[in-house]
Design a protein around this motif. Structure first.
Motif, mmCIF file in Angstrom:
data_model
loop_
_atom_site.group_PDB
_atom_site.id
_atom_site.type_symbol
_atom_site.label_atom_id
_atom_site.label_comp_id
_atom_site.label_asym_id
_atom_site.label_seq_id
_atom_site.Cartn_x
_atom_site.Cartn_y
_atom_site.Cartn_z
ATOM 1 N N ILE B 19 -22.241 0.146 -91.943
ATOM 2 C CA ILE B 19 -23.389 1.026 -91.701
ATOM 3 C C ILE B 19 -24.679 0.354 -92.156
ATOM 4 C CG2 ILE B 19 -23.241 2.287 -93.890
ATOM 5 C CD1 ILE B 19 -23.791 4.484 -91.153
ATOM 6 N N ILE B 20 -24.546 -0.445 -93.242
ATOM 7 C CA ILE B 20 -25.742 -1.127 -93.739
ATOM 8 C C ILE B 20 -26.292 -2.057 -92.656
ATOM 9 C CG2 ILE B 20 -26.634 -2.693 -95.486
ATOM 10 C CD1 ILE B 20 -24.546 -1.600 -97.386
ATOM 11 N N GLU B 21 -25.376 -2.783 -92.021
ATOM 12 C CA GLU B 21 -25.786 -3.708 -90.972
ATOM 13 C C GLU B 21 -26.405 -2.958 -89.807
ATOM 14 O OE1 GLU B 21 -25.808 -6.911 -91.236
ATOM 15 O OE2 GLU B 21 -26.617 -7.176 -89.203
ATOM 16 N N GLN B 22 -25.829 -1.799 -89.465
ATOM 17 C CA GLN B 22 -26.363 -1.005 -88.364
ATOM 18 C C GLN B 22 -27.781 -0.540 -88.679
ATOM 19 O OE1 GLN B 22 -23.701 2.180 -87.180
ATOM 20 N NE2 GLN B 22 -21.947 0.973 -87.861
ATOM 21 N N MET B 23 -27.960 -0.098 -89.939
ATOM 22 C CA MET B 23 -29.294 0.356 -90.341
ATOM 23 C C MET B 23 -30.279 -0.789 -90.236
ATOM 24 S SD MET B 23 -28.717 2.832 -93.615
ATOM 25 C CE MET B 23 -30.403 2.698 -94.163
ATOM 26 N N ARG B 24 -29.819 -1.943 -90.690
ATOM 27 C CA ARG B 24 -30.719 -3.101 -90.678
ATOM 28 C C ARG B 24 -31.134 -3.432 -89.255
ATOM 29 N NH1 ARG B 24 -31.410 -8.425 -91.598
ATOM 30 N NH2 ARG B 24 -29.536 -8.978 -90.424
ATOM 31 N N LYS B 25 -30.172 -3.419 -88.334
ATOM 32 C CA LYS B 25 -30.494 -3.742 -86.950
ATOM 33 C C LYS B 25 -31.513 -2.772 -86.387
ATOM 34 C CE LYS B 25 -26.786 -6.362 -84.843
ATOM 35 N NZ LYS B 25 -25.389 -5.947 -85.018
ATOM 36 N N LYS B 26 -31.291 -1.485 -86.681
ATOM 37 C CA LYS B 26 -32.188 -0.457 -86.160
ATOM 38 C C LYS B 26 -33.593 -0.650 -86.698
ATOM 39 C CE LYS B 26 -30.163 3.290 -84.090
ATOM 40 N NZ LYS B 26 -30.085 4.707 -83.861
ATOM 41 N N THR B 27 -33.643 -0.898 -88.037
ATOM 42 C CA THR B 27 -34.959 -1.070 -88.660
ATOM 43 C C THR B 27 -35.675 -2.262 -88.034
ATOM 44 O OG1 THR B 27 -33.842 -0.421 -90.687
ATOM 45 C CG2 THR B 27 -36.123 -1.096 -90.862
ATOM 46 N N ARG B 137 -41.178 9.353 -83.288
ATOM 47 C CA ARG B 137 -41.546 8.651 -84.521
ATOM 48 C C ARG B 137 -43.020 8.910 -84.780
ATOM 49 N NH1 ARG B 137 -42.020 2.684 -85.142
ATOM 50 N NH2 ARG B 137 -42.670 2.697 -87.296
ATOM 51 N N GLN B 281 -40.564 -0.943 -99.728
ATOM 52 C CA GLN B 281 -39.975 0.290 -99.222
ATOM 53 C C GLN B 281 -40.200 1.439 -100.200
ATOM 54 O OE1 GLN B 281 -38.964 0.854 -96.316
ATOM 55 N NE2 GLN B 281 -38.222 2.928 -96.684
ATOM 56 N N GLU B 285 -41.723 5.163 -99.773
ATOM 57 C CA GLU B 285 -40.956 6.357 -100.093
ATOM 58 C C GLU B 285 -41.698 7.252 -101.055
ATOM 59 O OE1 GLU B 285 -37.023 5.460 -101.337
ATOM 60 O OE2 GLU B 285 -36.449 4.705 -99.350
#
Lengths: 414, 319
Positions: B19-27, B137, B281, B285
């Motif tokens: 999931i971390i990798e997926q988040m990174r790709k999306k970001t 967004r 980040q 936040e």
């Protein structure tokens, strides 16, 4: 042929007398806190005027502009200099710095006024010169240009004192930045028609070259320090950074030596002369011209009076003053006479009153006297009547006793 | 509701950690915004520093010297945006400059335009959020970080510094930095930093990273170290010089080269790492979760509740 007279020795005589008298110099430093003013003064005069115990800006409580002076006696080679440093703590440090130059202007004017008064006195033996001879204005090394406060200050002071602008903490600028900054500052100074201290042109060829060099370097970019560091075996005054030592007396590092030489070694006397001949004279003529514009004079009169010389004006004033005095005198006399009359009248009235009362009392007394007289007469009368009666009674008694005696003798006693 | 049972041992690899990798790709695909405001009176090297931080000409004065640095009569807010890319990650960086701050003779309330700007960005975001038909967004123009430049006087904070930070530390993340620190020797620097920290404490000014927002002990320890080292004494430069065979960013003086990225010379590297490499980040936040929420709560309470704006933007709300 003329022999040697000897007046060529005059400069020496002047020199000797001056040395005996000693010299005075008043230097003012202006700039926001944190620009290294105190350090620079210490460096210039190699003293500890601002020691570690001097309350620096971080300890300062007052948040208004102060003007403080400190005197120090500097002796060198038989010459004695009384140096007065005028500091302006608080300048430009507040959020609202409007009119923060006013205390400075007031100080300079007050010293000129003192001198003017001393000059006009009858006894002029002791005339100390406390006028401000030079004002060093410290510009923050932003690298851009002058700040609004800088421009405003210099515009207001350039015709009252010799202003010498300096770029403070110049070790923050690279040589290129420094050049550009200096150019920009001079451009803005000219734009705003600010007259900073101009070095006088001298006929001497060598000196004029030196002066031109100084003029090119204006405003002088300075660094101050009294810390001695060893560089390549030499002991120098400077600031030690991890990347090198900024040497205070190195002409390639900053203009400190130029400032010191100019301020102390070559132009100290000229600064005093300009102060005396230009700034002080401006002040003086402004002050004396103001004598003509008194309050309460109508404008038509003022116009004429402006063109008259101060002396004529003073004569006129004197006459006016004398007339005024005379008028006051007559008025006072009138008042005095009136008061005397009043008093006299009062006295007369009370005298009359007293007389009346006296009369009254006398009358009373006379009446009483008469009464008493009457009583006395009455009493006398009664007394003589009574006496008369008593005599009669006595006679009767005598007669009665005589008769009894006769009757006794005749034996007629029962 | 049933409580999930505490972890049973996995019999094989499932792939949850991807999931971390997926988040990174999306970001990376989406890219992200970062808005930084720079405040300080003119001549403190603000633009140079920002250019140095992001290794690009992102400030107003990208052309270096030659521009007319005319000081405006009132405080202006000038925002310049650039898209910069690194390692496949796109960042829309907006640098908000505030020329005219602290430059006038009378600087009373010169922070008002800045305060107004920051609140306006919150307001913009709030309006979007409250909309019925919201954008997928919401464009984020809120100020994530405010770099406040302190003049290296060597004595203490100026009155204006204290006033500004007092007024704004509750509204935005303030990171104070000591500008042009090559003006001070190491001893002077330490003394100055110490005095400045004490003054900030005395006046109750909470600079970022704020004490109260530390999530856990790990955060607290890390942030404590940073807080102790702040304010960072920095030097900026976009010129390179040869030093000991290496090309370095620096400033060349007659007595040596000030190396911007050398930790012995100044703390630029610390600032950069802190600002960009570790806390970027977090800055966003804190801005979103705390400063913006504070603003939002205040607005909602003031108005007694918001009415959402309809799709065709007819004014129904009392915003």
């Amino acid at each position: 042929s003329r022999g040697y007279v000897g007046f060529a020795n005059l400069p020496n005589q002047v020199y000797r007398k001056s040395v005996k008298r000693g010299f005075e110099f008043t230097l003012m430093v202006v700039g926001e806190s944190g620009l290294g003013k105190s350090t620079l003064i210490n460096s210039l005069f190699l003293t500890d005027l601002y020691s570690k115990d001097y309350p620096g800006p971080s300890l300062r409580i007052k948040k208004t502009v102060q003007v403080e002076q400190s005197k120090v006696l500097v002796k060198e080679g038989g010459v004695q200099l009384t140096l007065t440093i005028v500091d302006t703590p608080g300048f430009g440090d507040a959020v609202d710095n409007s009119n923060c130059w006013q205390p400075v202007i007031n100080y300079i004017d007050s010293k000129c006024e003192d001198f003017l008064n001393a000059e006009s006195r009858v006894n002029r033996r002791l005339m100390p010169d406390n006028r401000v001879h030079c004002c060093l204005y410290f510009i923050a090394p932003s690298g851009h240009g002058l700040k609004p406060l800088d421009i405003e200050f210099m515009k207001r002071l350039h015709d009252k004192v010799n202003v010498i602008p300096l770029i403070a903490k110049a070790d923050t600028l690279t040589p290129e930045e420094c050049q550009l900054f200096k150019k920009q500052i001079m451009k803005e100074i000219q734009e705003h028609k600010i007259q900073i201290y101009e070095f006088p042109d001298i006929e001497d060829d060598e000196d004029s070259k030196l002066i031109r060099k100084i003029k090119e370097r204006m405003p002088l970019a300075v660094v101050g320090s009294n810390v001695v560091i060893e560089v390549n075996g030499k002991k120098v005054r400077g600031r030690q950074y991890p990347w090198g030592v900024a040497e205070v007396e190195n002409g390639e590092h900053c203009d400190f030596t130029v400032l010191r030489n100019m301020l102390i070694r070559t132009h100290m006397q000229d600064l005093k002369d300009v102060t005396n001949n230009v700034h002080y004279e401006n002040y003086r003529s402004r002050k004396l011209a103001a004598v003509t514009c008194n309050g309460g004079v109508d404008t038509s009169k003022t116009k004429n009076q402006m063109t008259r010389s101060p002396l004529a004006q003073m004569e006129e004033e004197r006459r006016e003053h004398v007339m005024k005095m005379k008028k006051m005198e007559t008025e006072m006399e009138q008042v005095f006479e009136m008061k005397v009359k009043e008093k006299k009248q009062k006295l007369k009235d009370s005298e009359a009153e007293l007389e009346r009362r006296h009369e009254q009392m006398k009358k009373n007394l006379e009446a009483q006297y008469k009464e008493l007289e009457e009583k006395k007469r009455h009493h006398e009368e009664e007394k003589s009547n009574w006496e008369a009666q008593q005599r009669i009674l006595e006679q009767q008694k005598l007669d009665a006793s005589k008769t009894m005696e006769k009757n006794k003798k005749k034996g007629k006693i029962f | 509701p049933t409580v999930p049972r505490a972890g049973s041992t996995l019999l094989g690899y499932i792939g949850i950690d991807t999931i971390i990798e997926q988040m990174r790709k999306k970001t990376m695909k989406a890219g992200f915004d970062f808005n930084i405001m720079i405040v300080g009176h003119s001549g403190l090297g603000k633009s140079t520093l920002v250019n140095t931080l992001f290794k690009s000409q992102v400030s107003r004065w990208s052309s270096g010297w030659g521009g007319e640095h005319k000081i405006p009569k009132t405080v202006e807010i000038k925002a310049v945006s650039h898209v910069i890319e690194e390692g496949g990650v796109k960042m829309k960086l907006t640098v908000i400059d505030t020329p005219g701050f602290g430059d006038q003779i009378n600087n009373e309330n010169c922070w008002d335009p800045i305060s107004k700007y920051i609140n306006e960005q919150y307001e913009k975001f709030l309006k979007e959020e409250v909309n019925i038909a919201r954008k997928k967004r919401i464009p984020d123009t809120r100020v994530h970080c405010c770099l406040y430049f302190i003049s290296p006087t060597g004595h203490s904070l100026r009155q204006l510094d204290i006033e500004f930070m007092k007024h704004l530390s509750r509204v935005v993340n303030i990171i104070p930095v000591i500008a042009k620190s090559d003006t001070m020797t190491p001893d002077e620097k330490n003394e100055f930093k110490h005095r400045v920290r004490k003054e900030l404490e005395t006046h109750g000014i909470e600079y970022y990273p704020q004490n109260e927002f530390d999530d856990d002990m790990e955060d607290k320890n890390e942030n404590d170290k940073i807080r102790e080292a702040m304010p960072f004494a920095v030097v900026g430069s976009d010129k390179e010089f040869q030093v000991n065979g290496k090309r370095v960013l620096g400033r060349k003086t007659a007595w040596g080269v000030v190396e911007v990225e050398n930790p012995n010379h100044c703390e630029f590297a610390l600032l950069r790492d802190f600002l960009i490499r570790s806390h970027l980040q977090d800055l966003k936040e804190v801005t979103h979760n705390i400063h913006y929420e504070t603003y939002r709560a205040r607005r909602l309470n003031d108005n007694g509740g918001l009415h959402p704006i309809s799709a065709n933007n007819t004014q129904e709300s009392n915003l």
